[in-house]
Design a protein around this motif. Structure first.
Motif, PDB file in Angstrom:
ATOM      1  N   PHE A  67       0.714  -1.411  -0.100  1.00  9.88           N
ATOM      2  CA  PHE A  67      -0.193   0.125   0.366  1.00  9.88           C
ATOM      3  C   PHE A  67       0.970   1.075  -0.038  1.00  9.88           C
ATOM      4  O   PHE A  67       0.351   2.317  -0.097  1.00  9.88           O
ATOM      5  CB  PHE A  67      -0.787   0.034   1.386  1.00  9.88           C
ATOM      6  N   SER A  69       2.832   2.680  -2.382  1.00  9.10           N
ATOM      7  CA  SER A  69       2.637   3.675  -3.213  1.00  9.10           C
ATOM      8  C   SER A  69       1.850   4.022  -3.494  1.00  9.10           C
ATOM      9  O   SER A  69       1.739   5.010  -3.915  1.00  9.10           O
ATOM     10  CB  SER A  69       3.229   2.300  -4.269  1.00  9.10           C
ATOM     11  N   SER A  70       0.293   3.534  -3.759  1.00  9.15           N
ATOM     12  CA  SER A  70      -0.637   3.641  -3.840  1.00  9.15           C
ATOM     13  C   SER A  70      -0.784   5.443  -3.080  1.00  9.15           C
ATOM     14  O   SER A  70      -1.583   6.477  -2.371  1.00  9.15           O
ATOM     15  CB  SER A  70      -1.508   3.280  -3.734  1.00  9.15           C
ATOM     16  N   LEU A  71      -0.512   5.299  -1.337  1.00  9.02           N
ATOM     17  CA  LEU A  71      -0.815   6.044   0.049  1.00  9.02           C
ATOM     18  C   LEU A  71       0.325   7.759  -0.055  1.00  9.02           C
ATOM     19  O   LEU A  71      -0.540   8.380  -0.231  1.00  9.02           O
ATOM     20  CB  LEU A  71      -0.428   5.478   1.162  1.00  9.02           C
ATOM     21  N   THR A  73       1.514   8.579  -3.060  1.00  7.17           N
ATOM     22  CA  THR A  73       1.029   9.122  -4.483  1.00  7.17           C
ATOM     23  C   THR A  73       0.024  10.349  -4.236  1.00  7.17           C
ATOM     24  O   THR A  73      -0.384  11.001  -4.312  1.00  7.17           O
ATOM     25  CB  THR A  73       0.875   7.769  -5.165  1.00  7.17           C
ATOM     26  N   ASP A  74      -1.579   9.166  -3.335  1.00  7.84           N
ATOM     27  CA  ASP A  74      -2.725  10.285  -3.086  1.00  7.84           C
ATOM     28  C   ASP A  74      -2.249  11.784  -1.660  1.00  7.84           C
ATOM     29  O   ASP A  74      -2.511  12.260  -2.032  1.00  7.84           O
ATOM     30  CB  ASP A  74      -3.484   9.374  -1.928  1.00  7.84           C
ATOM     31  N   ASN A  93      -3.224  10.785 -14.319  1.00  7.06           N
ATOM     32  CA  ASN A  93      -2.339   9.569 -13.950  1.00  7.06           C
ATOM     33  C   ASN A  93      -1.118   9.743 -15.332  1.00  7.06           C
ATOM     34  O   ASN A  93      -0.175   9.109 -14.804  1.00  7.06           O
ATOM     35  CB  ASN A  93      -3.256   8.437 -15.566  1.00  7.06           C
ATOM     36  N   ARG A 100       6.915   9.769 -10.606  1.00  7.95           N
ATOM     37  CA  ARG A 100       7.371   8.497 -10.691  1.00  7.95           C
ATOM     38  C   ARG A 100       8.858   8.371 -11.714  1.00  7.95           C
ATOM     39  O   ARG A 100       9.416   8.036 -10.507  1.00  7.95           O
ATOM     40  CB  ARG A 100       6.506   7.444 -10.493  1.00  7.95           C
ATOM     41  N   TYR A 123       7.485  13.590  -3.304  1.00  2.00           N
ATOM     42  CA  TYR A 123       7.410  12.354  -2.882  1.00  2.00           C
ATOM     43  C   TYR A 123       8.987  11.573  -2.818  1.00  2.00           C
ATOM     44  O   TYR A 123       8.577  10.102  -1.777  1.00  2.00           O
ATOM     45  CB  TYR A 123       6.937  11.456  -4.368  1.00  2.00           C
TER      46      TYR A 123
END
Length: 462
Positions: A67, A69-71, A73-74, A93, A100, A123
């Motif tokens: 989880f 990467s998605s967190l 990113t958010d 996207n 990234r 990031y």
């Protein structure tokens, strides 16, 4: 700390936990009169300590990375200006991919704006904080597991029972992963196949006699709707597989009978490894052999007797594929025949049967379930083979049973349809999933037939 370095640290802690737990067991046993006073052997106390050190830490490690990467990113998107957050999903996207790429050092195809540079820095900062937090949590969990088990080590502590329980649940989890993976594959293929059947009627796919999935760009072009009849593709698959099995099953079975029943030990020690070398040859080498030697040989031989044989034919692909499959049938059949109890052979010979009669009437029927399993594995290998078919049989989906003509198979068409940049909304690409679903159903039917045969003869000879 990077995840790979963290895994190394966890491995060191797990090893240390094993020796600490084992040492603690010996220390406790000295007070009570020796290791005999312990409920379990000291190795179980060390193993339990290592398991409690590794398993909770690995679970947290896996979930965190799943989880992370998605967190991140958010959080990065949430920190950007509002006009960027309200962009359409496709543009957002693309922006995330650029961020990234910048983070991982890849070259982006546009000038780097200050906003993207700031987002990339954010990031990277969040990723560093995440890795550091993960390292602290994993190390604390690992060390906590070691200390918790060491405090519980007593002579009456049932370490062996706990270790066996943990291992049992690990095995159950592995079994569930295998089952869920199979279910996921089936559901993903089924979902895409249903999307295909919403565009192309299922009866047209199953009973159509023409396969030409190329979609035209304009509606006024010939074949703008494509042709998705799967009969030529399935027929080509069955034709090549039948030729391959006609070569592999008799030769493989006869060689297994000779090696297990007639050959002496010296010949068997040399012949079986040489035969199994065929299984280690890459399929692309078989493809070259079929395209450069077997196919021209068949074509020239046919021309000598007045036959018109294509340069790429089902016969060439099937023959070479059969040679490739011989070791599967031979090795598995040989192992199964050797597993037949010697008492059955001795009883048949004692009743006056000859050696060949014993093999035909006793050994082969008793070994039939295993032989059927080996043949089924060979059939699955033949149906799933791609490289030999591409190089020796071609890509044309011809509706023919003539082994001298060019044909294609289901797997070759799946590869052809999914090569390159494809959109998964077109019938051309979705047809690959429909073919995959058909291939899965055919394989399932073959397994059911094999189980019925095995059950029938197993009940007869047990």
């Amino acid at each position: 700390m990077s995840p790979s370095n963290l895994l190394l640290v966890l491995l060191v802690l797990t090893t240390a936990g094993y020796y600490l737990g084992r040492r603690q067991a010996f220390a406790v046993s000295r007070v009570q009169g020796g290791p005999r006073c312990l409920h379990s052997r000291p190795v179980y106390y060390g193993s339990l300590t290592a398991l409690w050190c590794a398993i909770p830490a690995l679970v947290v490690f896996s979930l965190w990375l799943a989880f992370e990467s998605s967190l991140i990113t958010d959080l990065v998107i949430a920190g950007m200006p509002e006009e960027i957050q309200t962009l359409p999903a496709d543009r957002l996207n693309l922006l995330v991919n650029d961020i990234r790429n910048l983070v991982y050092g890849n070259i982006v195809s546009m000038d780097i704006s200050p906003q993207i540079r700031a987002a990339a820095d954010h990031y990277t900062q969040l990723k560093g904080v995440s890795h550091m937090s993960l390292a602290v949590i994993v190390i604390v969990l690992a060390m906590g597991g070691i200390l918790w088990v060491r405090k519980r080590i007593r002579p009456e502590f049932r370490a062996r029972n706990h270790v066996e329980t943990v291992i049992k649940y690990i095995l159950i989890a592995c079994s569930c992963i295998a089952i869920l993976t199979t279910v996921g594959i089936v559901l993903s293929v089924l979902y895409e196949a249903i999307r295909f059947f919403k565009v192309i009627p299922i009866h047209e796919f199953l009973f159509g006699l023409e396969w030409s999935p190329q979609m035209a760009i304009r509606a006024d072009q010939v074949g703008s709707s494509g042709a998705f009849g799967a009969i030529p593709v399935v027929l080509g698959t069955m034709l090549i597989s039948a030729i391959a099995m006609a070569v592999a099953v008799p030769i493989g079975l006869m060689s297994a009978i000779y090696l297990s029943e007639y050959a002496d030990r010296r010949f068997r020690a040399v012949a079986k490894p040489l035969l199994e070398i065929l299984a280690g040859i890459p399929t692309v080498v078989y493809g070259f052999f079929a395209a450069l030697i077997v196919a021209p040989l068949i074509r020239n031989a046919g021309a000598g007797i007045g036959l018109d044989i294509s340069s790429e034919s089902a016969l060439a692909a099937g023959l070479v594929m059969g040679i490739m499959i011989i070791p599967f049938v031979s090795s598995l059949s040989d192992d199964v025949i050797n597993a037949v109890p010697q008492s059955l052979r001795d009883g048949a010979l004692g009743l006056g049967s000859t050696k060949s009669e014993t093999i035909r009437h006793v050994v082969l029927p008793a070994a039939l379930p295993g032989i059927v399993g080996g043949v089924l594995l060979a059939v699955s290998r033949a149906i799933g083979e791609t490289m030999i078919v591409v190089m020796a049989a071609g890509l044309s989906a011809n509706l023919t049973l003539n082994p001298l003509k060019t044909v294609t198979t289901v797997t070759v068409q799946i590869v052809t349809l999914l090569v390159g940049d494809q959109e998964f909304d077109s019938p051309k690409t979705l047809a690959a999933f429909a073919l995959g679903l058909m291939l899965f159903i055919v394989t399932l039917i073959l397994n059911v037939i094999a189980l019925v045969v095995v059950r029938k003869y197993r009940e007869q000879y047990e």
